[in-house]
Enzyme design. Structure first.
Site, short mmCIF file in Angstrom:
data_model
loop_
_atom_site.label_atom_id
_atom_site.label_comp_id
_atom_site.label_asym_id
_atom_site.label_seq_id
_atom_site.Cartn_x
_atom_site.Cartn_y
_atom_site.Cartn_z
N LYS A 116 19.84 53.76 44.45
CA LYS A 116 21.30 53.68 44.28
C LYS A 116 21.94 52.72 45.27
O LYS A 116 22.92 52.05 44.96
CB LYS A 116 21.94 55.06 44.43
N LYS A 198 13.18 55.17 33.57
CA LYS A 198 13.73 56.43 33.05
C LYS A 198 15.06 56.19 32.31
O LYS A 198 15.79 55.25 32.64
CB LYS A 198 13.89 57.45 34.18
N LYS A 201 22.04 57.13 32.91
CA LYS A 201 23.42 56.86 32.51
C LYS A 201 23.95 55.59 33.15
O LYS A 201 24.95 55.05 32.71
CB LYS A 201 24.33 58.05 32.76
P1 AMP Z 1 22.22 63.98 37.05
O1 AMP Z 1 22.84 63.48 35.82
O2 AMP Z 1 21.67 62.91 37.94
O3 AMP Z 1 23.08 64.98 37.78
O4 AMP Z 1 20.94 64.76 36.57
C1 AMP Z 1 21.00 66.03 35.98
C2 AMP Z 1 19.63 66.54 35.65
O5 AMP Z 1 19.03 65.73 34.64
C3 AMP Z 1 18.64 66.51 36.84
O6 AMP Z 1 17.87 67.70 36.81
C4 AMP Z 1 17.78 65.31 36.56
O7 AMP Z 1 16.50 65.43 37.11
C5 AMP Z 1 17.72 65.32 35.04
N1 AMP Z 1 17.45 63.98 34.49
C6 AMP Z 1 18.19 62.87 34.66
N2 AMP Z 1 17.64 61.81 34.01
C7 AMP Z 1 16.52 62.29 33.39
C8 AMP Z 1 15.53 61.70 32.56
N3 AMP Z 1 15.57 60.41 32.21
N4 AMP Z 1 14.53 62.49 32.11
C9 AMP Z 1 14.46 63.80 32.45
N5 AMP Z 1 15.38 64.41 33.23
C10 AMP Z 1 16.40 63.68 33.70
#
Ligand code: AMP
Ligand code: TRP
Length: 332
Positions: A116, A198, A201
């Protein structure tokens, strides 16, 4: 609120950007069956969101939206606690205390920080650097046994364990040491445009991800446009066929079929047929999901958040109080 015979799970999502299929499959959908056997606590981590610049009005809306996503995914507020991180001040208080236990060298190792912050590590906020310490506080405040997350959060949970152990060593047994729980398949959903990265967003191409609020038609088109591998066979081979392996994982999780069953179903068929069917599966999933997503009023959601915080605040306060006593700042 918590049942002493059950273990506790804690997890959270940041109210930033558009939630996508990776968030759903890797994290939130995994929580749904866990509500039955655990004391389940799901947080909207707004203090994490502000570690990068947010538009205040946008952030405000997104906090409510995350709860909609939880509910649309099947999190039941009668079974689980849903709450807003900033509603319980113990989170930031414990984060401060843990800051005195965490080392700069620990935080410099965090992959998410390095990603980041990019090349400009000296100019990002201190909050972004400190983010994993706040996450550790979130987890440790509720005597959490396990943290179900996607693979990218594993390192942060490991840091949380290290901080808890270091604190316990220094001040005597205080924190429970939490385990990380990840899906065997689906803990890392890859980008549709590039299966080596991966799904994210913050990806530059909107074809990278399927947002949970994409129209079902747009989502279906994204599946049809997804990168495939060379060859023609529908076979799960992460090394040599990462794109098909990723699509098979998505298909299997959304349609409740094993990867083996899917491979069998597509013997003698090509990528075109496979993608057409998967596009249909994704479309049907989103239609149902969005119907549920839209069925709650903002008022209902705000009530859920308030009741959630009220229910678990005493647990957080008890743990924080114990910590304050251990470090010698309680004069009561
Ligand atoms: P965040 O949007 O960063 O708060 O992530 C929320 C949850 O989604 C966390 O548990 C992340 O590990 C999971 N996550 C985010 N991106 C991925 C992805 N590409 N594949 C699987 N899990 C994800
Ligand atoms: N850092 C997590 C993410 O970006 C969100 C999060 C904050 C979290 N606190 C948490 C996840 C505690 C699990 C437990 O996905």
């Amino acid at each position: 609120m918590t049942n002493a015979n059950k273990q506790t799970i804690f997890s959270g999502v940041q109210p930033t950007g558009n939630l996508h299929l990776g968030n759903y499959l890797g994290a939130i959908s995994q929580w749904v069956p866990m509500q039955e056997q655990y004391n389940a606590i799901f947080c909207v981590v707004d203090y994490h969101a502000i570690t990068v610049k947010q538009d205040p009005a946008d952030l405000n809306k997104r906090i409510v939206e995350i709860v909609r996503h939880y509910l649309a995914s099947g999190i039941n507020p009668k079974k689980s606690v849903i709450f807003q991180q900033s509603a319980i001040t113990a989170h930031t208080e414990l984060a401060w205390i843990l800051n005195t236990v965490a080392r700069i060298s620990d935080l410099k190792k965090m992959t998410q920080f390095k990603d980041k912050a990019g090349k400009d590590q000296e100019n990002v906020s201190v909050g972004l650097f400190d983010y994993p310490v706040l996450m550790a506080a979130d987890i440790l405040l509720y005597n959490t046994d396990a943290v179900p997350v996607g693979e990218d959060q594993k390192q942060h949970v490991e840091l949380c364990r290290d901080l808890a152990k270091r604190f316990n060593h220094q001040f005597g047994e205080t924190f429970k040491i939490p385990e990380v729980i990840m899906r065997k398949e689906g803990a890392r959903i890859m980008g549709l445009d590039d299966p080596t990265k991966k799904m994210s967003k913050s990806a530059s191409s909107p074809v990278n991800y399927i947002a949970l609020n994409d129209t079902p038609e747009v989502a279906a088109k994204k599946i049809m446009r997804a990168t495939t591998d060379s060859g023609t066979e529908i076979k799960y081979d992460k090394e040599n066929k990462p794109a098909i392996a990723n699509l098979l994982t998505i298909y299997s999780l959304l349609d409740n079929k094993t990867i083996k069953e899917l491979e069998k179903q597509y013997i003698g068929k090509g990528y075109g047929d496979f993608k057409k069917d998967l596009a249909e599966v994704v479309k049907n999933f989103l239609v149902k999901y969005q119907e549920k997503y839209n069925s709650y009023t903002d008022e209902e959601i705000k009530t859920i958040l308030k009741q959630g915080a009220k229910k678990i605040k005493p647990i957080a306060e008890e743990v924080l109080n114990k910590v304050k006593t251990k470090i010698g700042i309680n004069i009561n």
